[in-house]
Design a protein around this motif. Sequence first.
Motif, short mmCIF file in Angstrom:
data_model
loop_
_atom_site.label_atom_id
_atom_site.label_comp_id
_atom_site.label_asym_id
_atom_site.label_seq_id
_atom_site.Cartn_x
_atom_site.Cartn_y
_atom_site.Cartn_z
N ASP A 1 0.68 -1.36 0.18
CA ASP A 1 -0.25 0.02 0.43
C ASP A 1 1.56 1.32 0.35
N ASP A 2 2.01 1.15 0.87
CA ASP A 2 2.95 2.67 1.02
C ASP A 2 3.18 3.31 -0.65
N VAL A 3 3.54 1.97 -1.18
CA VAL A 3 4.57 1.88 -2.34
C VAL A 3 2.98 2.58 -3.37
N MET A 4 2.10 2.17 -3.74
CA MET A 4 1.24 2.50 -4.23
C MET A 4 0.71 4.08 -3.52
N VAL A 5 -0.46 3.79 -2.76
CA VAL A 5 -0.13 5.43 -1.89
C VAL A 5 0.78 6.81 -2.65
N SER A 6 2.62 6.43 -2.70
CA SER A 6 2.78 7.46 -2.88
C SER A 6 2.76 7.72 -4.48
N MET A 7 3.17 7.03 -5.14
CA MET A 7 2.84 6.70 -6.31
C MET A 7 2.32 7.49 -7.24
N ILE A 8 0.97 7.06 -6.85
CA ILE A 8 -0.66 7.81 -7.05
C ILE A 8 -0.20 10.01 -6.52
N LYS A 9 0.20 9.84 -5.41
CA LYS A 9 0.16 11.11 -4.59
C LYS A 9 1.16 11.84 -5.62
N GLU A 10 2.22 10.98 -6.02
CA GLU A 10 3.38 12.38 -7.04
C GLU A 10 2.30 12.77 -8.21
N ASN A 11 1.92 11.35 -9.13
CA ASN A 11 1.29 11.71 -9.73
C ASN A 11 -0.36 12.72 -9.73
N LEU A 12 -1.16 12.79 -8.83
CA LEU A 12 -2.31 13.84 -8.67
C LEU A 12 -1.40 15.75 -7.83
N ASP A 13 -0.39 15.05 -8.25
CA ASP A 13 -0.09 16.64 -7.46
C ASP A 13 0.06 17.52 -9.19
#
Length: 233
Positions: free
Chosen positions: A68-80
């Motif tokens: 989960d932590d890998v995926m959440v930071s991947m999404i955060k980078e892109n949503l920003d």
Amino acid sequence: EKKKEEGLRVVLIGPPGSGKGTQAPIIKDEYCLCHLSTGDMLRAAIEAGTDTGKAAKVIMDQGGLVPDDVMVSMIKENLDTPQCQKGFILDGFPRTVVQAQKLDKMLDEDNKKINHVLDFAIDDSLLVRRITGRLVHLASGRSYHKEFFPPKVDMVDDVTGEPLIQRSDDNEEVLKKRLASFHANTKPVLSYYQNKGILSTIDASKSANFVSNNIKAIFLSTLNFPPTFSLFK
Ligand code: AP5
């Protein structure tokens, strides 16, 4: 509470082969949104040979879930990124209740929220043929099907002329594990959104065209959101 910002922020949830990756580019173009597919991001990381990519490949080829932590930071980078500020389609994320909770928290900090979630409902038995016949263009994430949507030229992407491949996790054995993971980890995410009153279920066994029209009708009736560039078809 402050009024949440307007914009179309949509999540697509469904088992492997239910048509998320087929519909997302259509919605993206019609509504001028960014399309974030965590599966495509992971495959790009594998192609680039990053450490994340190497670790993810082992998990993906076994039909498991990347942490989960890998995926959440991947999404955060892109949503920003600037192109996602006006709205987005998430395809393949969130896949666990923890991911869904972290996504809500992340958006809340920006005074945003998910407006709608589409449940691509389809019987498991229909997915084997879809998955084993799928061909993909890695760079764009475009998918074809040997029988249902063949490319104009055999094994070649219609748009770029580049070669198509079969995904290494697209075989019957790994599909069984991906489906088991969907039922165990991702089905509860549907209840999470149902409880928030923002879930609509689509019959994903119908034709791709039927599904697209159904999605547009849902956006129009529940969100009063017509397509940006085309008239309702
Ligand atoms: P991911 O890439 O997300 O794969 P998936 O969820 O298994 O979904 P698929 O891409 O297989 O299916 P789709 O619904 O997009 O189907 P498509 O439209 O192509 O994830 C891969 C792996 O990455 C996971 O197993 C996991 O390990 C990891 N991962 C990713 N995100 C993660 C996360 N958030 N957390 C943890 N791990 C994560 O359609 C399939 C075929 O059917 C195509 O050939 C298409 O042409 C055809 N088709 C589509 N619609 C129709 C229709 N209506 N009628 C007939 N044929 C159709």
